[in-house]
Each structure stands twice: as structure tokens, then as C-alpha cells.
Design a protein around this motif. Structure first.
Motif: not given
Ligand SMILES: Cc1cc2nc3c(=O)[nH]c(=O)nc-3n(C[C@H](O)[C@H](O)[C@H](O)COP(=O)(O)OP(=O)(O)OC[C@H]3O[C@@H](n4cnc5c(N)ncnc54)[C@H](O)[C@@H]3O)c2cc1C
Length: 320
Positions: A138-139, A250-251, A271-278
Motif C-alpha cells: 500500500g506504499n 494485514g498484507q 504490513q499490519h496497517v495495510a489490513g486495517m487502516k480502512g
């Protein structure tokens, strides 16, 4: 005709939430291409799911046959290809779930279609529709164009509004000409995890734990149950063998977008944030004030989770 074929995923006759998002994406795309959305429901005894899909105003093809009773990419692929041809579909859409990620590439190969995965948004119209998709956890967000006559993509379910109920839908049976004897793969067993808790990707609230739990998820699971939430975990907690693999967010795990995400003892690696930032509201509990999770948290508590979670449980109970 630039019709859009959307692949349904159902469980016990009910469409998955992710499929509603894929239908929403397909409707958005059809507006851009000027085509129609056609749904495809496959399986055995899945009329109810087809009827449900039609209640969103879609023309639905129903491939209902004993050979499709259990999902196998090999047996379902020719059905997708047949439906795409019969529906005059130049686009094929599925949600980026384990099912969509498995089936769509194989169907795309069969149809000679270029593919994009985990699509986040659409732009452009007519023959110039562009797809945004994440790369490098997601970067980097790439904008891609699929240049083949037939095109296929999976969508990230958290990024598209679900389809809304509408009239005008219908269900047509599609003959299934798959010869069970010619298949090289065989269904052996499906072990469904039975849980009182909601499924991670469908839950309204997720309580997740990381390495900071030191493997003790007892209070955290208690909080999840108090809130009617699903339990999630970081990869560190999964890799340590503390919790099952299907809890990973995550990712390389699941992508979730609940109304509330509570992250306890999770540092907030990209990699964790990619799965929950929404998630709509993110609450972080971490004893390190410098933990990156606080950069994305709406509410942060600097403290020991072993003290904070029992206190939170008391508050939840007294507030009920
Ligand atoms: C290709 C690739 C894919 C990956 N995919 C994923 C993925 O899908 N999901 C994922 O999660 N990770 C993934 N990772 C791993 C990721 O980089 C991190 O290593 C992982 O997320 C860290 O997990 P964690 O936050 O639980 O552990 P740590 O980073 O070790 O953080 C633990 C946190 O707990 C806090 N803590 C400790 N004790 C307490 C306490 N008593 N109370 C409160 N806080 C406390 C600490 O301050 C720390 O911030 C991936 C890595 C790679 C390279």
C-alpha cells in the motif's frame, strides 16, 4: 456490449458481504462502460443466493449442478468462461477473498484476459477505464489499464460501497457441461471453523492482539465477546503459534474495515496497517508512546494492555 460479469461467493445460501462490494464495483464499472451487470452464482442447491443477487436488480446466471457442489477452481473455471461468453461480458469482477483470488486468475487465463488484483477504485470511461491498485503493502498506488479484449480484476471489498437493493432483477439457469470424470483435482474435505463470533471480514467490531499479549489472549477474547466482536491478530502472534492463522490481519492476512478496530500490543507495522487502516475508528493500546500505531489511531491509550483491557471490560459491562 461491454457487460460486466460479477462472481458470487455464498455460504449456506447467503451472499458474502464481500460479494455485495464486488457487485457495487461492477455497477460502478457498468455505468462507466455503458454495459449491464450480470451476476454468476455457482454451486449445488444455491437458488436462494441467486434470488438474493437478483434482488439487487441484477440479471443473474445460475449454474446449479451436482458437479459444482464443492468449490474447485478446475471445475468452476469453464462455467465462468461459458457465462462470460453467454453474457457478452468483457469484464469479470470478483472480491479479493481466498475464493476470488483463486478462481479469477484461472478464469482470466482461460479467457486470455489481463488481470489486476485488489483494485481500490475506478476512473475513466468507455474503453479507457483505469484501475487503481496497491503495491508494496500500500506504499505505492499504481494506476493500470487492462489492454486485452476481455479484462478481469478482483476488488478490495473494504474500498467499494455495497450494492443496494433494486427491482428489475432476474435469474436464468445456465446449463453446466463439466465432466466430473475428466477433473484432475478432487474435493476431499472442507473443515469449516465454527465460531459463535462473527467472521473477521464481516464483523462490525474487531479486537486484535499482537506480540505484546505474550500469547495471553484471554482478556482480549473476553472483551471481544463482551462487544460481540471478531478477534484479529498480528502476524507476530500468528507466527508464534498463539492464535490460528485465519485471525491474521494485514498484507498477508485479511483486510478488514470494521466500524471499530481495537489493536492491543500491536506496534503498527505497515504490513499490519495495510489490513486495517480502512476501519472507521481505530483504538490503540500500547505501552510504547512512540509505537507507529498511534499515528493512525483515532484514540490511543499508552499503557499496559493487561491492566487496560480488564478495566475496559468493566466499563463495557457497567455501560450495558
Ligand atoms: C512480506 C511481509 C508480510 C507481512 N504481513 C503481515 C501481515 O499480514 N500482518 C501483520 O500483522 N504483520 C505482517 N508482517 C509482519 C510485520 O512486519 C510485523 O513484524 C508484525 O506486524 C509485528 O507484529 P506486532 O505488532 O504484534 O509485534 P511487534 O512489532 O513486536 O510489536 C509489539 C508491540 O506490543 C507492545 N507491547 C508489548 N507489551 C505490551 C503490553 N504489556 N501492553 C501494551 N503494549 C505492549 C510493544 O510496545 C510493541 O509496540 C509482514 C512482514 C512481511 C515482511
Amino acid at each position: 456490449m461491454s457487460n460486466v460479469l460479477v462472481l458470487a461467493e455464498q455460504s449456506h445460501g447467503k451472499l458474502k458481504k464481500a460479494t455485495l462490494a464486488a457487485m457495487g464495483a461492477a455497477q460502478q464499472l457498468a455505468k462507466r462502460t455503458g454495459g449491464q451487470v450480470v451476476g454468476l452464482v455457482m454451486g449445488k442447491g444455491v437458488q436462494a443466493a441467486a434470488d438474493e443477487m437478483a434482488s439487487y436488480g441484477l440479471t443473474v446466471r445460475l449454474a446449479d449442478a451436482p458437479v459444482l457442489e464443492h468449490y474447485l477452481a478446475e471445475s468452476w473455471t469453464p462455467v465462468v468462461a461459458e457465462a462470460a461468453k453467454a453474457a457478452g461480458a468483457t469484464w469479470i469482477v470478483a472480491a479479493a477473498t481466498a475464493f476470488g483470488k483463486d478462481l479469477l486468475p484461472r478464469a482470466a487465463a482461460r479467457l486470455g484476459a489481463a488481470t489486476a488484483t485488489e483494485v481500490l477504485s475506478l476512473s475513466g470511461d468507455g474503453a479507457n477505464v483505469l484501475l487503481k491498485r496497491p503495491m508494496w503493502a500500500g506504499n505505492v498506488i499504481a494506476e493500470v489499464e487492462l489492454a486485452t479484449p476481455v479484462k478481469a480484476f478482483t476488488i478490495r471489498p473494504t474500498e467499494f460501497a455495497p450494492a443496494q437493493k433494486a427491482g428489475g432483477g432476474s435469474v436464468t439457469a445456465q446449463p453446466v457441461a463439466v465432466d466430473a470424470g475428466s477433473l484432475k483435482t478432487r474435493f476431499v474435505e472442507f473443515q469449516e471453523v465454527k465460531s459463535e463470533r462473527p467472521e473477521l471480514t464481516e464483523a462490525r467490531v474487531v479486537v486484535a492482539g499482537g506480540r505484546g499479549t505474550k500469547g495471553d489472549f484471554k482478556e482480549l477474547e473476553g472483551l471481544a465477546d463482551d462487544l460481540g466482536a471478531a478477534v484479529g491478530a498480528s502476524r507476530a502472534a500468528v507466527d508464534a503459534g498463539w492464535v490460528p492463522n485465519d485471525w491474521q490481519v494485514g498484507q498477508t492476512g485479511k483486510v478488514v474495515a470494521p466500524e471499530l478496530y481495537i489493536a492491543a500490543g500491536i506496534s503498527g507495522a505497515i504490513q499490519h496497517v495495510a489490513g486495517m487502516k480502512g476501519a472507521k475508528v481505530i483504538v490503540a493500546i500500547n505501552k510504547d508512546p512512540e509505537a507507529p500505531i498511534f499515528q493512525i489511531a483515532d484514540y490511543g491509550l499508552v499503557g499496559d494492555l493487561f491492566k487496560a483491557i480488564p478495566e475496559l471490560r468493566e466499563k463495557v459491562k457497567s455501560g450495558k
